[in-house]
Write a protein that holds these residues in place. Structure first.
Motif, short mmCIF file in Angstrom:
data_model
loop_
_atom_site.label_atom_id
_atom_site.label_comp_id
_atom_site.label_asym_id
_atom_site.label_seq_id
_atom_site.Cartn_x
_atom_site.Cartn_y
_atom_site.Cartn_z
N GLY A 112 0.78 -1.23 0.00
CA GLY A 112 0.00 0.00 0.00
C GLY A 112 0.80 1.27 0.00
O GLY A 112 0.24 2.37 0.02
N PHE A 125 4.55 7.94 0.49
CA PHE A 125 3.25 8.11 1.14
C PHE A 125 2.77 6.75 1.65
O PHE A 125 2.57 5.83 0.86
CB PHE A 125 2.22 8.69 0.17
N GLU A 126 2.61 6.65 2.96
CA GLU A 126 2.06 5.43 3.53
C GLU A 126 0.54 5.56 3.58
O GLU A 126 0.00 6.65 3.77
CB GLU A 126 2.63 5.20 4.93
N THR A 127 -0.16 4.43 3.42
CA THR A 127 -1.61 4.42 3.48
C THR A 127 -2.04 3.42 4.56
O THR A 127 -1.21 2.72 5.13
CB THR A 127 -2.21 4.00 2.13
N THR A 135 -1.92 -4.57 -2.68
CA THR A 135 -2.22 -3.57 -3.71
C THR A 135 -1.37 -3.80 -4.96
O THR A 135 -0.15 -3.87 -4.89
CB THR A 135 -1.96 -2.16 -3.16
N SER A 146 -6.60 12.24 -9.29
CA SER A 146 -6.29 11.21 -8.30
C SER A 146 -5.66 10.00 -8.98
O SER A 146 -5.59 9.92 -10.21
CB SER A 146 -7.55 10.80 -7.55
N TYR A 166 -9.46 1.96 -4.41
CA TYR A 166 -9.42 3.20 -3.64
C TYR A 166 -8.92 4.35 -4.50
O TYR A 166 -8.28 4.15 -5.54
CB TYR A 166 -8.50 3.05 -2.43
N PHE A 168 -6.63 7.86 -4.45
CA PHE A 168 -5.58 8.62 -3.76
C PHE A 168 -5.54 10.02 -4.34
O PHE A 168 -5.20 10.22 -5.52
CB PHE A 168 -4.23 7.91 -3.95
N HIS A 173 -2.69 14.21 -1.09
CA HIS A 173 -1.87 13.01 -0.90
C HIS A 173 -2.44 12.10 0.18
O HIS A 173 -1.72 11.55 1.01
CB HIS A 173 -0.41 13.39 -0.57
N GLN A 174 -3.77 11.96 0.14
CA GLN A 174 -4.47 11.11 1.09
C GLN A 174 -5.30 10.07 0.34
O GLN A 174 -5.86 10.34 -0.73
CB GLN A 174 -5.39 11.95 1.98
N LEU A 175 -5.38 8.88 0.94
CA LEU A 175 -6.21 7.82 0.40
C LEU A 175 -7.61 7.94 1.00
O LEU A 175 -7.77 8.16 2.20
CB LEU A 175 -5.60 6.46 0.76
N THR A 176 -8.63 7.82 0.15
CA THR A 176 -10.00 7.90 0.64
C THR A 176 -10.27 6.79 1.65
O THR A 176 -9.79 5.66 1.49
CB THR A 176 -11.01 7.79 -0.51
#
Length: 272
Positions: A112, A125-127, A135, A146, A166, A168, A173-176
């Protein structure tokens, strides 16, 4: 008042035909505009790409590829059918997807983690996804600024037969927190559908998802499955990547068998 008599058998027969129509196996519905049993070009890849795990479109002559053991981008020349150059972006690891967004490259790891590379610098970026989610699919969703990330494994809060995609956000820089799309394996009568690659069609904006078990499905923008076709082992040894050029031609990459080479298959868009 006169009534037309309709026998119960005719009523039952009509109901049965309607039921049968609604229960048709969507696997038999071919993907439109592509002849998946007849690739227009087959590219046999060198040994270093036998375990090709992802690819992205660069320009009319070049695809960028990754294999799942190294953070190296291999630039494959479609005309010369050779690797033109390589770029090493980091330490070894399980890299499953690559996507070009303008002058930036994103690499996706199976746990991820996303890594962004631009101007010889990188950012990680960690999720909340992990190795259990496995993933593998990565593509650029231009309209929503995105990246889409498809999970081959189990996603948080979902059932075993549900596979998540998902989003991103490239600004935050955020995962939903919730999946943008969910693939219900039961709904397509295929409990072995495990997403390994994803791409958005440049013309009709439908979402193409490849399974490493040999299938391809198409989603509309609501996430509904509109087409689903099984893929022949003759050409699709293990589908692991998908991308399109600007004209809609489709490329699907395959890992090679133990003694065979990896391949990239090109399917010309038939609606030009």
């Amino acid at each position: 008042m006169l009534y037309n008599y309709v026998s119960p058998m005719k009523i039952f027969g009509g109901f049965f035909c309607l039921l049968l129509f609604n229960c048709q196996d969507i696997n038999k519905t071919p993907i439109p505009y592509y002849s998946l049993s007849n690739p227009d070009t087959v590219y046999a890849l060198p040994e270093v790409l036998r375990e090709i795990s992802g690819l992205t479109y660069v320009n009319e002559n070049t695809l960028a590829c990754v294999q799942d053991e190294a953070a190296i981008i291999y630039y494959y020349n479609l005309k010369k059918k050779v690797i033109d150059s390589t770029v090493t972006l980091g330490p070894p690891g399980d890299y499953e997807g690559v996507e070009k967004v303008d002058d930036t490259y994103y690499l996706l790891k199976s746990n991820g983690i996303l890594i962004k590379f631009v101007n010889k610098s990188s950012e990680t970026f960690e999720t909340f996804l992990n190795e259990e989610a496995n993933t593998e699919g990565l593509c650029h969703d231009i309209d929503n600024n995105s990246l889409l990330i498809a999970c081959k494994g189990k996603s948080p809060g979902l059932k075993k037969h549900e596979k998540a995609i998902y989003s991103f956000d490239l600004t935050s820089h955020q995962l939903t927190g919730k999946p943008a799309y969910i693939i219900n394996q039961k709904a397509i009568n295929n409990l072995t559908f495990v997403p390994s690659a994803i791409a958005i069609h440049p013309i009709d904006k439908s979402i193409y998802v490849v399974s490493s078990k040999g299938a391809l499905l198409v989603l509309n923008n609501k996430g509904e499955v509109i087409y689903h076709e099984n893929l022949s082992k003759k050409f699709f040894t293990q589908p692991e990547g998908i991308c399109f050029n600007n004209e809609g031609d489709m490329y699907i990459s395959n890992e090679g068998s133990k003694n065979g080479s990896g391949t990239i298959l090109k399917f010309n868009y038939r609606n030009k």
